[in-house]
Design a protein around this motif. Sequence first.
Motif, PDB file in Angstrom:
ATOM      1  N   LEU A 137      -6.461  11.113 -16.844  1.00 35.01           N
ATOM      2  CA  LEU A 137      -5.952  10.447 -18.043  1.00 35.01           C
ATOM      3  C   LEU A 137      -6.623   9.105 -18.299  1.00 35.01           C
ATOM      4  O   LEU A 137      -6.925   8.764 -19.445  1.00 35.01           O
ATOM      5  CB  LEU A 137      -4.439  10.261 -17.938  1.00 35.01           C
ATOM      6  N   TYR A 138      -6.849   8.325 -17.258  1.00 33.37           N
ATOM      7  CA  TYR A 138      -7.485   7.020 -17.458  1.00 33.37           C
ATOM      8  C   TYR A 138      -8.546   6.742 -16.398  1.00 33.37           C
ATOM      9  O   TYR A 138      -8.547   5.726 -15.732  1.00 33.37           O
ATOM     10  CB  TYR A 138      -6.452   5.885 -17.517  1.00 33.37           C
ATOM     11  N   GLY A 139      -9.458   7.709 -16.277  1.00 31.42           N
ATOM     12  CA  GLY A 139     -10.666   7.512 -15.493  1.00 31.42           C
ATOM     13  C   GLY A 139     -10.438   7.412 -13.991  1.00 31.42           C
ATOM     14  O   GLY A 139      -9.500   7.973 -13.429  1.00 31.42           O
ATOM     15  N   ASN A 140     -11.323   6.655 -13.343  1.00 32.83           N
ATOM     16  CA  ASN A 140     -11.324   6.564 -11.892  1.00 32.83           C
ATOM     17  C   ASN A 140     -10.042   5.937 -11.340  1.00 32.83           C
ATOM     18  O   ASN A 140      -9.631   6.249 -10.221  1.00 32.83           O
ATOM     19  CB  ASN A 140     -12.531   5.764 -11.411  1.00 32.83           C
ATOM     20  N   LEU A 141      -9.415   5.060 -12.121  1.00 35.50           N
ATOM     21  CA  LEU A 141      -8.169   4.448 -11.663  1.00 35.50           C
ATOM     22  C   LEU A 141      -7.101   5.507 -11.457  1.00 35.50           C
ATOM     23  O   LEU A 141      -6.371   5.494 -10.455  1.00 35.50           O
ATOM     24  CB  LEU A 141      -7.694   3.400 -12.662  1.00 35.50           C
ATOM     25  N   ASN A 142      -6.996   6.454 -12.396  1.00 35.80           N
ATOM     26  CA  ASN A 142      -6.047   7.555 -12.274  1.00 35.80           C
ATOM     27  C   ASN A 142      -6.398   8.423 -11.068  1.00 35.80           C
ATOM     28  O   ASN A 142      -5.522   8.858 -10.301  1.00 35.80           O
ATOM     29  CB  ASN A 142      -6.064   8.385 -13.551  1.00 35.80           C
ATOM     30  N   LEU A 143      -7.687   8.648 -10.860  1.00 33.45           N
ATOM     31  CA  LEU A 143      -8.149   9.467  -9.738  1.00 33.45           C
ATOM     32  C   LEU A 143      -7.766   8.825  -8.407  1.00 33.45           C
ATOM     33  O   LEU A 143      -7.213   9.479  -7.506  1.00 33.45           O
ATOM     34  CB  LEU A 143      -9.661   9.645  -9.828  1.00 33.45           C
ATOM     35  N   ILE A 144      -8.044   7.534  -8.288  1.00 30.15           N
ATOM     36  CA  ILE A 144      -7.737   6.816  -7.048  1.00 30.15           C
ATOM     37  C   ILE A 144      -6.230   6.752  -6.820  1.00 30.15           C
ATOM     38  O   ILE A 144      -5.734   6.931  -5.705  1.00 30.15           O
ATOM     39  CB  ILE A 144      -8.348   5.407  -7.087  1.00 30.15           C
ATOM     40  N   GLN A 145      -5.485   6.495  -7.890  1.00 23.06           N
ATOM     41  CA  GLN A 145      -4.027   6.427  -7.787  1.00 23.06           C
ATOM     42  C   GLN A 145      -3.455   7.736  -7.254  1.00 23.06           C
ATOM     43  O   GLN A 145      -2.593   7.741  -6.357  1.00 23.06           O
ATOM     44  CB  GLN A 145      -3.433   6.118  -9.154  1.00 23.06           C
ATOM     45  N   ASN A 146      -3.937   8.859  -7.793  1.00 30.03           N
ATOM     46  CA  ASN A 146      -3.419  10.156  -7.352  1.00 30.03           C
ATOM     47  C   ASN A 146      -3.880  10.501  -5.938  1.00 30.03           C
ATOM     48  O   ASN A 146      -3.178  11.196  -5.203  1.00 30.03           O
ATOM     49  CB  ASN A 146      -3.846  11.248  -8.329  1.00 30.03           C
ATOM     50  N   LEU A 147      -5.064  10.021  -5.564  1.00 36.20           N
ATOM     51  CA  LEU A 147      -5.520  10.229  -4.189  1.00 36.20           C
ATOM     52  C   LEU A 147      -4.612   9.482  -3.218  1.00 36.20           C
ATOM     53  O   LEU A 147      -4.219  10.032  -2.175  1.00 36.20           O
ATOM     54  CB  LEU A 147      -6.967   9.762  -4.031  1.00 36.20           C
ATOM     55  N   VAL A 148      -4.272   8.242  -3.549  1.00 37.94           N
ATOM     56  CA  VAL A 148      -3.348   7.474  -2.699  1.00 37.94           C
ATOM     57  C   VAL A 148      -1.996   8.189  -2.632  1.00 37.94           C
ATOM     58  O   VAL A 148      -1.365   8.259  -1.568  1.00 37.94           O
ATOM     59  CB  VAL A 148      -3.187   6.041  -3.238  1.00 37.94           C
ATOM     60  N   ALA A 149      -1.551   8.743  -3.769  1.00 30.96           N
ATOM     61  CA  ALA A 149      -0.288   9.473  -3.790  1.00 30.96           C
ATOM     62  C   ALA A 149      -0.352  10.699  -2.881  1.00 30.96           C
ATOM     63  O   ALA A 149       0.608  11.006  -2.161  1.00 30.96           O
ATOM     64  CB  ALA A 149       0.055   9.892  -5.216  1.00 30.96           C
ATOM     65  N   ALA A 150      -1.477  11.409  -2.909  1.00 28.00           N
ATOM     66  CA  ALA A 150      -1.630  12.590  -2.055  1.00 28.00           C
ATOM     67  C   ALA A 150      -1.600  12.205  -0.583  1.00 28.00           C
ATOM     68  O   ALA A 150      -0.966  12.883   0.239  1.00 28.00           O
ATOM     69  CB  ALA A 150      -2.931  13.315  -2.392  1.00 28.00           C
ATOM     70  N   ILE A 151      -2.275  11.122  -0.242  1.00 28.18           N
ATOM     71  CA  ILE A 151      -2.258  10.649   1.146  1.00 28.18           C
ATOM     72  C   ILE A 151      -0.847  10.234   1.547  1.00 28.18           C
ATOM     73  O   ILE A 151      -0.366  10.569   2.641  1.00 28.18           O
ATOM     74  CB  ILE A 151      -3.243   9.474   1.319  1.00 28.18           C
ATOM     75  N   ALA A 152      -0.157   9.517   0.656  1.00 22.25           N
ATOM     76  CA  ALA A 152       1.215   9.091   0.943  1.00 22.25           C
ATOM     77  C   ALA A 152       2.126  10.288   1.137  1.00 22.25           C
ATOM     78  O   ALA A 152       2.982  10.296   2.033  1.00 22.25           O
ATOM     79  CB  ALA A 152       1.732   8.195  -0.182  1.00 22.25           C
ATOM     80  N   GLY A 153       1.966  11.323   0.301  1.00 25.71           N
ATOM     81  CA  GLY A 153       2.795  12.520   0.431  1.00 25.71           C
ATOM     82  C   GLY A 153       2.580  13.213   1.766  1.00 25.71           C
ATOM     83  O   GLY A 153       3.535  13.661   2.407  1.00 25.71           O
TER      84      GLY A 153
END
Length: 443
Positions: free
Chosen positions: A349-365
Amino acid sequence: MSDVAIDQTPSAGTNTPSSSVFYRAIWKWHFFAALFVLPFMALLSVTGGIYLFDHQIEEIIYEERLNVTARGEALPLDQQMAAAMAVVPDAKRLRSIALSGSETRSTLVDVQDAQRGRHYVWVDPYSGEALASAERDSTLMRMVRKLHGELLLGDVGTKFVELAAHWTIVLMITGAYLWWPRGKRSLAKAVRPDFVGKQGRTYWKNMHRWTGMIALILVTPILITGLPWTDIWGGGLDRVQKMTGQSSPSRAFGGPPINSSASEGETLSPEQAILIATQQGVEYPIELRMPRGDDGVYFIRSRQDRPQDRFELHIDQYSGDVVNRTTWDDYPIVAALVSGGIAFHEGRLYGNLNLIQNLVAAIAGFVLAVSGFLAWWVRRPKGELGVPMVPETVQASWGLVALIVGLGVLFPLMGASLLIVLLIDWLVLSRMGWFQGASPSTA
């Protein structure tokens, strides 16, 4: 998100019997939800985290079939499509072709066989050679996606994933309640990574609690934006959208047929249709679907990451007229929210920031799932399951009842499973003493 099934005393600051009872009741249901959710959370976090980088991974493992050497003029698309059809056994029809707009990329052709199986064929646009072909569902990232969305179990798997998503939301709500600062435990202390420097049981308990706070913020929006893909919840949303005129206007996945003005005569070439589309504002990468039948139309759409940048056209195969045009501005509010939510879920949705945010979320999960299991495993009483202690009777408040009913209505699959669990607990487990934990008087 809490020290679930770890400590046998309520959190500091729960001074009254009623608050202590309520805390332990929430704690027990957090434990129950975790028994079901944690394996799914770990799997979906890993597969979701991998799929965020599908393009980058495919670029590595499929480099030879994706990239070509530019040399002269590309062959007409008709010839490239014929080459793709020739290498697929029992080919029935061509579904689409994908063009990147780059002179050094192969043409991806999607072919359907007589058994409705899908095949990808990568064609060198200069030689017409089929560089590689594969059943669509056998490609690595497609398998990761199917594992993420349906556990490779088809429709049955999608129900389990949906149920896990619903219960994970419950896990987040109950975990947030258990984590919330009480008594002498201030908010500043609650958000501090107090697992640093700790060891053993305390380390995993504090790690789980702190990671749960991160997951509450980052994972919950991903769960919610993934719900439109689900069968039960997503199907219900789709029906509501149709009833209220809030459905997506995109015809990429169905809708009434759009026909050309004639059914015979000289037809446009695929290149001519693409030229018309680009003149209308459709940008690469482009997906092209050929007309189906003599009265069919060309369907062309851009495959931009952001839904706001996407564009689709239906073009009369005889006259070249644009008979249907859909842009982001044509989306009603609910359809726009769903489309934007899906793009957010995929990290687009908003470029690399969205990508990094979701990667951190996946790691947190993933860390949340692992630490939750270990926090329970290393702290459970020897030889026991370590279920949080709960009194025989818990006086539920109207607020709690309203919350449970509301969640059951909002997430019907979860609500149905909750009724089944409560029935089993009442008829079987409570009578056998399973999952009851220690009583307060013996703790």
